[in-house]
Design a protein around this motif. Sequence first.
Motif, PDB file in Angstrom:
ATOM      1  N   LEU B 236      72.256  60.466  63.628  1.00 61.16           N
ATOM      2  CA  LEU B 236      73.482  60.587  62.834  1.00 61.16           C
ATOM      3  C   LEU B 236      74.031  62.008  62.830  1.00 61.16           C
ATOM      4  N   TYR B 237      73.147  62.991  62.611  1.00 60.45           N
ATOM      5  CA  TYR B 237      73.617  64.358  62.346  1.00 60.45           C
ATOM      6  C   TYR B 237      73.147  65.387  63.368  1.00 60.45           C
ATOM      7  N   GLY B 238      72.271  64.968  64.302  1.00 67.15           N
ATOM      8  CA  GLY B 238      71.762  65.927  65.276  1.00 67.15           C
ATOM      9  C   GLY B 238      70.820  66.950  64.681  1.00 67.15           C
ATOM     10  N   LYS B 239      70.321  66.682  63.497  1.00 69.33           N
ATOM     11  CA  LYS B 239      69.352  67.597  62.887  1.00 69.33           C
ATOM     12  C   LYS B 239      68.350  66.830  62.037  1.00 69.33           C
ATOM     13  N   SER B 240      67.350  67.539  61.563  1.00 66.82           N
ATOM     14  CA  SER B 240      66.281  66.880  60.801  1.00 66.82           C
ATOM     15  C   SER B 240      66.731  66.631  59.361  1.00 66.82           C
ATOM     16  N   PRO B 241      66.060  65.716  58.651  1.00 62.83           N
ATOM     17  CA  PRO B 241      66.383  65.500  57.234  1.00 62.83           C
ATOM     18  C   PRO B 241      66.323  66.788  56.413  1.00 62.83           C
ATOM     19  N   VAL B 242      65.321  67.632  56.689  1.00 64.22           N
ATOM     20  CA  VAL B 242      65.202  68.889  55.952  1.00 64.22           C
ATOM     21  C   VAL B 242      66.422  69.769  56.226  1.00 64.22           C
ATOM     22  N   GLU B 243      66.853  69.814  57.483  1.00 65.65           N
ATOM     23  CA  GLU B 243      68.029  70.633  57.833  1.00 65.65           C
ATOM     24  C   GLU B 243      69.304  70.082  57.184  1.00 65.65           C
ATOM     25  N   VAL B 244      69.425  68.773  57.126  1.00 68.02           N
ATOM     26  CA  VAL B 244      70.585  68.165  56.464  1.00 68.02           C
ATOM     27  C   VAL B 244      70.617  68.578  54.987  1.00 68.02           C
ATOM     28  N   TYR B 245      69.471  68.519  54.327  1.00 66.64           N
ATOM     29  CA  TYR B 245      69.399  68.926  52.919  1.00 66.64           C
ATOM     30  C   TYR B 245      69.729  70.411  52.756  1.00 66.64           C
ATOM     31  N   GLU B 246      69.217  71.226  53.696  1.00 65.59           N
ATOM     32  CA  GLU B 246      69.487  72.660  53.590  1.00 65.59           C
ATOM     33  C   GLU B 246      70.994  72.928  53.679  1.00 65.59           C
ATOM     34  N   GLU B 247      71.615  72.302  54.678  1.00 64.27           N
ATOM     35  CA  GLU B 247      73.057  72.514  54.886  1.00 64.27           C
ATOM     36  C   GLU B 247      73.903  72.050  53.714  1.00 64.27           C
ATOM     37  N   ALA B 248      73.446  70.959  53.062  1.00 61.60           N
ATOM     38  CA  ALA B 248      74.224  70.427  51.933  1.00 61.60           C
ATOM     39  C   ALA B 248      73.993  71.233  50.660  1.00 61.60           C
ATOM     40  N   GLY B 249      73.130  72.240  50.746  1.00 62.09           N
ATOM     41  CA  GLY B 249      72.885  73.099  49.575  1.00 62.09           C
ATOM     42  C   GLY B 249      71.847  72.547  48.612  1.00 62.09           C
ATOM     43  N   VAL B 250      71.251  71.409  48.974  1.00 65.81           N
ATOM     44  CA  VAL B 250      70.272  70.787  48.064  1.00 65.81           C
ATOM     45  C   VAL B 250      69.109  71.743  47.783  1.00 65.81           C
ATOM     46  N   LEU B 251      68.664  72.420  48.860  1.00 65.06           N
ATOM     47  CA  LEU B 251      67.434  73.199  48.733  1.00 65.06           C
ATOM     48  C   LEU B 251      67.619  74.516  47.966  1.00 65.06           C
ATOM     49  N   ASP B 252      68.878  74.823  47.567  1.00 64.90           N
ATOM     50  CA  ASP B 252      69.104  76.013  46.745  1.00 64.90           C
ATOM     51  C   ASP B 252      68.697  75.778  45.289  1.00 64.90           C
ATOM     52  N   LEU B 253      68.493  74.499  44.945  1.00 60.92           N
ATOM     53  CA  LEU B 253      68.096  74.157  43.570  1.00 60.92           C
ATOM     54  C   LEU B 253      66.580  74.043  43.473  1.00 60.92           C
ATOM     55  N   HIS B 254      66.083  73.776  42.257  1.00 64.81           N
ATOM     56  CA  HIS B 254      64.669  73.387  42.093  1.00 64.81           C
ATOM     57  C   HIS B 254      64.538  71.984  42.673  1.00 64.81           C
ATOM     58  N   VAL B 255      63.775  71.847  43.759  1.00 65.65           N
ATOM     59  CA  VAL B 255      63.668  70.547  44.428  1.00 65.65           C
ATOM     60  C   VAL B 255      62.231  70.061  44.468  1.00 65.65           C
ATOM     61  N   LEU B 256      62.072  68.809  44.041  1.00 63.04           N
ATOM     62  CA  LEU B 256      60.806  68.094  44.138  1.00 63.04           C
ATOM     63  C   LEU B 256      61.016  67.059  45.242  1.00 63.04           C
ATOM     64  N   ALA B 257      60.378  67.306  46.397  1.00 62.63           N
ATOM     65  CA  ALA B 257      60.604  66.458  47.572  1.00 62.63           C
ATOM     66  C   ALA B 257      59.369  65.609  47.849  1.00 62.63           C
ATOM     67  N   ALA B 258      59.490  64.301  47.631  1.00 64.37           N
ATOM     68  CA  ALA B 258      58.350  63.413  47.823  1.00 64.37           C
ATOM     69  C   ALA B 258      58.147  63.095  49.306  1.00 64.37           C
ATOM     70  N   HIS B 259      56.906  63.074  49.721  1.00 63.38           N
ATOM     71  CA  HIS B 259      56.444  62.633  51.039  1.00 63.38           C
ATOM     72  C   HIS B 259      56.372  63.763  52.079  1.00 63.38           C
ATOM     73  N   CYS B 260      57.503  64.160  52.698  1.00 62.90           N
ATOM     74  CA  CYS B 260      57.485  65.220  53.725  1.00 62.90           C
ATOM     75  C   CYS B 260      56.368  64.972  54.743  1.00 62.90           C
ATOM     76  N   VAL B 261      56.376  63.762  55.302  1.00 62.54           N
ATOM     77  CA  VAL B 261      55.328  63.362  56.244  1.00 62.54           C
ATOM     78  C   VAL B 261      55.631  63.848  57.659  1.00 62.54           C
ATOM     79  N   HIS B 262      56.894  63.673  58.071  1.00 58.43           N
ATOM     80  CA  HIS B 262      57.248  63.973  59.462  1.00 58.43           C
ATOM     81  C   HIS B 262      58.146  65.202  59.505  1.00 58.43           C
TER      82      HIS B 262
END
Lengths: 441, 441
Positions: B236-262
């Motif tokens: 969909l986006y040509g990047k990883s889920p973590v990168e998508v979250y970073e770009e959307a600014g999600v990771l600038d907040l306090h984030v509790l991320a469940a799983h992070c397996v792959h």
Amino acid sequence: MAGKNEIGGRKRKMSILIKNVSILFFDSEEELSFSEGDVFVKGDIIESVGKKLDVEADVVIDGRDKVALPGFVNAHTHAAMALFRGYADDLPLDIWLNEKIWPVEAKLTPEDVYWGVKLALLEMIKGGITAYGDMYFFMDEEAEAVTEAGIRASLSVGLIAVAGDPSQKLREAEHFVSRWNGEAEGRITAMFGPHAPYTCPPGFLKEVVSAAKQYGVGIHTHLAETKKEVEDIYKLYGKSPVEVYEEAGVLDLHVLAAHCVHMTSRDMEILKNHGVFVVHNPQSNLKLGSGIAPVPEMLKKGIPVALGTDGAASNNNLDIFEEMRTAALLHKGVNLNPTLVTASEALKMATIWGAEALGLKNVGKIEPGKKADIVLLDFNSPHLQPKIDHVAHIVYSAGSADVDTVIVDGKIIMKNGKVLTLDEEKIYQEVQKRTQRLISN
Amino acid sequence: MAGKNEIGGRKRKMSILIKNVSILFFDSEEELSFSEGDVFVKGDIIESVGKKLDVEADVVIDGRDKVALPGFVNAHTHAAMALFRGYADDLPLDIWLNEKIWPVEAKLTPEDVYWGVKLALLEMIKGGITAYGDMYFFMDEEAEAVTEAGIRASLSVGLIAVAGDPSQKLREAEHFVSRWNGEAEGRITAMFGPHAPYTCPPGFLKEVVSAAKQYGVGIHTHLAETKKEVEDIYKLYGKSPVEVYEEAGVLDLHVLAAHCVHMTSRDMEILKNHGVFVVHNPQSNLKLGSGIAPVPEMLKKGIPVALGTDGAASNNNLDIFEEMRTAALLHKGVNLNPTLVTASEALKMATIWGAEALGLKNVGKIEPGKKADIVLLDFNSPHLQPKIDHVAHIVYSAGSADVDTVIVDGKIIMKNGKVLTLDEEKIYQEVQKRTQRLISN
């Protein structure tokens, strides 16, 4: 009690009636199911199973909100190592063995083993284990403890031929087999216990095979536990541990092979062709960094797989629920396939297949004519609600603390969570004292 | 009770003294140790900790043979899914979701969620969990249940933007945050809960980020759970889920991320740089065949890792002892390295690091000034003998059934294994009735 059990000098058979309990049935090797009914035990045998049995019994147990299972089988452990629980964790394997376990084992006395075994039996009975397989030393003391505790056991003197006098050790093992096989009203059976391919050269293995044939008993051994073992054996013999055992004739006997972590397809074919019983010890294999046994492939090939806790120095408890759960979870995750090792398979591994691995032909199912080794679980707990699928709840949710009653060979050895045959406080005191001596410098 | 607590119209602070208990201390981030002493609680705060405290208290607890720990934190679950425990197991993931879980979730009423949550809270409190993180729906009912039960919780309305009206859902989530954040005497905190990268496109994520900033709260989300999710997001986006979250600014907040397996190495670097809190759910990841999160690498990079059970439809219990044990065992076995994820690390994941992941700055240690969230374990059991190493025993041997007493926010909510704030029988009846309705066709 003696008066109650004897009539006119003959032993009268005690009877137990478990009423209105949800009973696990093995409809076939593939399907497990539960149905509510009564179980009537007379002497050491399950006399009848059915709806509203019209019988009188010496002891009546109310089975409501409870589930009746054949007793669990812990097919591979070293009970006395309960003394070393929590003594050495998170260490590289060579340091764990050379600097921790072997030095304290060298200090063990027969009495230490007796008390360590008693601690393990207390824990196993509390967790619904009615039969177990063990290989260790000072096995006379272990057999005494088993006799007192009322549990069923397959016991083997561990044989290491790379140190000391191997022939002398084999004679001691023969003595153990001739003294204990069939004792404790048949609850104790014996096997020969060649420790592993890397501690028992082929010549010695052949002597053990010959002795086992002579006494008509099986073999309990470790096989293909670590990558290093396999590499070392290849270097020595140019073949795999399984192939070494096959050539030495070991696999022509009833064999209970613990671990079987590192195997080729050909190794698995050999195990299958010889009817070898594999004991999967998932938590020990993980904790020691040994690896993950190819259980889904073995099950697919039709190799019978039982479960074991291994000793408490590498687990650190003797909880067969955890082994069931780990077996059912681990292979799904490693293979990215949630259909592998189903709850039913895990429950069979911990019951009927375990009994078969120990060579117990009349144990492992709640059926008329079978030995009365029965466990009652109390389902009146939040983690076992709602009541939808008992098999899933037992494998994925239940724990040792849910075991309420344990019957072995027709005798109630635990009731309402209280073990009737062992003195808990005395065991804790003895073990604490002995472990402190063993681990002090 | 009201009379006892109020003096001259003002609420008097209740006090609790736990005497002669073995207390877990965090000597540093690296070292855990136990020392015997007393713990004095006044109101919701730990007032003092030390040897033979000279204080009087309303309630005195004898701590002999017991171990005092900071309460366990289950950082990721879906409590109401306790209703579906044992309903769908050993199935391929798409069948599990499409044919089993989503159809029954579609039938859920607010009252079903209320009772399902109560079952989960009963189980979690019995297992020593004093705080948990949840993302689900009908969260008002969950918050009511939390208020009654006396547990601490970080609650999030789950947000899925690929169906229905995303803006309406976000407004509901804002309403939940404004109504409940800081309620139940501060025991309830709220986060926003964008479900996952594959259900929340970047545009929506930015709206959620903006709302979270406005309300000053964090984000609870699923991230990189399955291989398929990562592949789909790349497509969909040509990047990883973590990168998508970073770009959307999600990771600038306090984030509790469940799983992070792959995750790639770069993904882990991003998580580290943004101070993201990862919640490892080892049993759920195994059971659903999702895989094995790279926890040793994350710990090595300094990423804070907490533990979660996930929901009871994919576990199937809410037992944090099992998650500790699985975390400590699994990575050793998978990597053939018995030194990875030590018992101390697993215990910190289940306590202090869990509290940090939920954003609870004043919770997670037994120290003066901290919130009084304390659990007492009864060590008087065979699997916890001999007493050598409490940390190893807690992680490798103990279980939920060893929890004796649970204190949250200075109030005793479980004593001698009995939960004081919830009606067990009523919960079992309601849940059984409701699950039967939900799973019937």
